[in-house]
Design a protein around this motif. Sequence first.
Motif, short mmCIF file in Angstrom:
data_model
loop_
_atom_site.label_atom_id
_atom_site.label_comp_id
_atom_site.label_asym_id
_atom_site.label_seq_id
_atom_site.Cartn_x
_atom_site.Cartn_y
_atom_site.Cartn_z
N HIS A 189 0.81 -1.22 0.00
CA HIS A 189 0.00 0.00 0.00
C HIS A 189 0.84 1.27 0.00
O HIS A 189 0.34 2.36 0.29
N GLU A 190 2.13 1.16 -0.35
CA GLU A 190 2.97 2.34 -0.40
C GLU A 190 2.79 3.05 -1.74
O GLU A 190 2.64 2.41 -2.79
N LEU A 191 2.79 4.38 -1.69
CA LEU A 191 2.68 5.19 -2.91
C LEU A 191 4.03 5.18 -3.61
O LEU A 191 5.03 5.64 -3.06
N LEU A 192 4.06 4.67 -4.84
CA LEU A 192 5.31 4.56 -5.58
C LEU A 192 5.52 5.71 -6.55
O LEU A 192 6.64 6.16 -6.76
N ASP A 193 4.44 6.18 -7.18
CA ASP A 193 4.57 7.27 -8.15
C ASP A 193 3.18 7.82 -8.43
O ASP A 193 2.16 7.15 -8.20
N THR A 194 3.16 9.04 -8.96
CA THR A 194 1.90 9.71 -9.28
C THR A 194 2.03 10.42 -10.62
O THR A 194 3.06 11.04 -10.90
N PHE A 195 1.00 10.33 -11.43
CA PHE A 195 0.92 11.11 -12.67
C PHE A 195 -0.23 12.10 -12.55
O PHE A 195 -1.35 11.72 -12.21
N VAL A 196 0.05 13.36 -12.84
CA VAL A 196 -0.97 14.41 -12.85
C VAL A 196 -0.98 15.03 -14.24
O VAL A 196 0.06 15.53 -14.71
N PRO A 197 -2.11 15.00 -14.96
CA PRO A 197 -2.14 15.56 -16.32
C PRO A 197 -1.97 17.06 -16.33
O PRO A 197 -2.29 17.75 -15.36
N ASP A 198 -1.46 17.57 -17.44
CA ASP A 198 -1.27 19.02 -17.58
C ASP A 198 -2.61 19.74 -17.63
O ASP A 198 -2.75 20.83 -17.08
N LEU A 199 -3.57 19.16 -18.33
CA LEU A 199 -4.90 19.77 -18.45
C LEU A 199 -5.89 19.02 -17.59
O LEU A 199 -6.02 17.80 -17.70
N LEU A 200 -6.58 19.73 -16.74
CA LEU A 200 -7.61 19.12 -15.91
C LEU A 200 -9.01 19.52 -16.38
O LEU A 200 -10.00 19.23 -15.74
N ASP A 201 -9.08 20.23 -17.51
CA ASP A 201 -10.37 20.56 -18.13
C ASP A 201 -10.22 20.34 -19.63
O ASP A 201 -9.17 19.97 -20.13
N GLY A 202 -11.31 20.58 -20.35
CA GLY A 202 -11.24 20.54 -21.81
C GLY A 202 -10.92 19.18 -22.39
O GLY A 202 -10.42 19.09 -23.52
N GLY A 203 -11.21 18.10 -21.66
CA GLY A 203 -10.81 16.78 -22.12
C GLY A 203 -11.43 16.33 -23.42
O GLY A 203 -10.89 15.44 -24.09
N LEU A 204 -12.54 16.93 -23.83
CA LEU A 204 -13.19 16.52 -25.08
C LEU A 204 -12.36 16.88 -26.31
O LEU A 204 -12.62 16.37 -27.41
N CYS A 205 -11.35 17.73 -26.14
CA CYS A 205 -10.55 18.14 -27.30
C CYS A 205 -9.65 17.02 -27.80
O CYS A 205 -9.28 17.00 -28.99
N TYR A 206 -9.29 16.08 -26.94
CA TYR A 206 -8.35 15.03 -27.36
C TYR A 206 -8.95 14.11 -28.41
O TYR A 206 -8.27 13.66 -29.32
N GLN A 207 -10.25 13.82 -28.30
CA GLN A 207 -10.88 12.96 -29.30
C GLN A 207 -10.95 13.65 -30.65
O GLN A 207 -10.80 13.00 -31.70
N ALA A 208 -11.15 14.96 -30.64
CA ALA A 208 -11.20 15.71 -31.90
C ALA A 208 -9.83 15.71 -32.58
O ALA A 208 -9.72 15.55 -33.79
N ALA A 209 -8.78 15.88 -31.78
CA ALA A 209 -7.43 15.86 -32.34
C ALA A 209 -7.10 14.49 -32.91
O ALA A 209 -6.46 14.38 -33.97
N GLU A 210 -7.53 13.42 -32.23
CA GLU A 210 -7.30 12.07 -32.75
C GLU A 210 -8.02 11.88 -34.07
O GLU A 210 -7.45 11.32 -35.03
N ALA A 211 -9.28 12.31 -34.16
CA ALA A 211 -10.01 12.19 -35.42
C ALA A 211 -9.30 12.95 -36.53
O ALA A 211 -9.16 12.44 -37.65
N ALA A 212 -8.84 14.15 -36.23
CA ALA A 212 -8.16 14.96 -37.24
C ALA A 212 -6.86 14.29 -37.70
O ALA A 212 -6.53 14.29 -38.89
N ARG A 213 -6.11 13.72 -36.77
CA ARG A 213 -4.87 13.04 -37.15
C ARG A 213 -5.16 11.83 -38.03
O ARG A 213 -4.46 11.60 -39.03
N CYS A 214 -6.17 11.06 -37.68
CA CYS A 214 -6.52 9.89 -38.48
C CYS A 214 -6.94 10.29 -39.89
O CYS A 214 -6.49 9.70 -40.89
N ILE A 215 -7.80 11.28 -39.98
CA ILE A 215 -8.30 11.73 -41.29
C ILE A 215 -7.16 12.30 -42.11
O ILE A 215 -7.04 12.05 -43.32
N GLY A 216 -6.28 13.07 -41.46
CA GLY A 216 -5.13 13.63 -42.16
C GLY A 216 -4.22 12.55 -42.72
O GLY A 216 -3.56 12.74 -43.76
#
Length: 354
Positions: free
Chosen positions: A292-319
């Motif tokens: 139960h010891e804490l080994l590491d933590t990841f904190v994302p840079d953006l804590l809002d606006g998460g819906l933008c990542y799916q749009a960027a993925e779609a754009a990359r795929c289409i491109g």
Amino acid sequence: MSHELPVDDHDAPRMVLPAPRTPSLRDAPVLKWGVVAPGWIANYFVEALQKYTDQKVVAVGSRDAGRARAFADRFGIPSAYGSYAELVEDRDVDIVYIASPHSGHFEQAMQAIDAGRHVLVEKAFTRNAGEAEQLIEAARKRGVFLMEAMWTRFLPHIDVVRQVVASGLLGEVQTVIADHGLRVDPDPGHRHYAPELAGGALLDLGIYPVSFAWMVLGPFASVTAVGTKAFTGVDGQASIVVTGGSGAHGVLNTTVFARTPTTASVSGTRARLEIDGHFYGPAEVRLIGRDHELLDTFVPDLLDGGLCYQAAEAARCIGAGRLESDLMPLSETLSIMRVLDGVRRDLDVSFPGE
């Protein structure tokens, strides 16, 4: 990222979380987006695109022309239409985002596909697997990109989870636990309680823990569900136990009767991952050892606006000329819809017109 798994844990190197591999949001090719159904999720989507990406929203469509115009004015969108048909026929639109209730996804996505537009369809993809299969077949015949807007799949902290599970850092995964519950006041007109809108907990909320468990465990070998109907006959609560091909378990819950922690965890023989609520949005990930010891933590840079990542993925795929995403492939969307169909059968829940 890969990790060697020593036989003796006392000789193990320090266990750390990898960095996400998520590409820069502004590196994606710029597409011109049309938005179907300017409701609350469409608001969040357009806000995220305009704040964090270079994507262009050029049109919005609604059955109510005044509502479309108000949305367009709010976000500086050039074109507003009083029908979905007009929107998908706009030749300035590259891709259509379907933001309507589940009951409208099939018809509206099919309109867009028939018009030769790429399509991003809100989750759950359709009401049932039969509708999903027809959309996938139509998109492949027309040669257009199609993807379920399961935004969680494209977030940086979920890429961290993917890497950790694939690396074997946790040891052999044994248990996935995830929940999503909201307290929705009983109102027959509310979309969560409306059968005609394909309401209920499962398609709107439960798809998050189900999709998360599928991502971690792979295809389910078995699915068992119990549930409680709401007063309108839709599913109000469901608890689901799944097994992966290795025999690992997923313990999943969804409800509109209570607000739950909306957390998730992946537990293996050597360590576990814990994801804060809301696990399906940008969230902190903790790596916890067997003691139960804490080994590491990841904190994302953006804590809002998460819906933008799916749009960027779609754009990359289409491109890149691709018709689907490896992060949310259409075969997986279809398989998950079949799981949801099975759960609804277990709960004796169906929707009008199915």
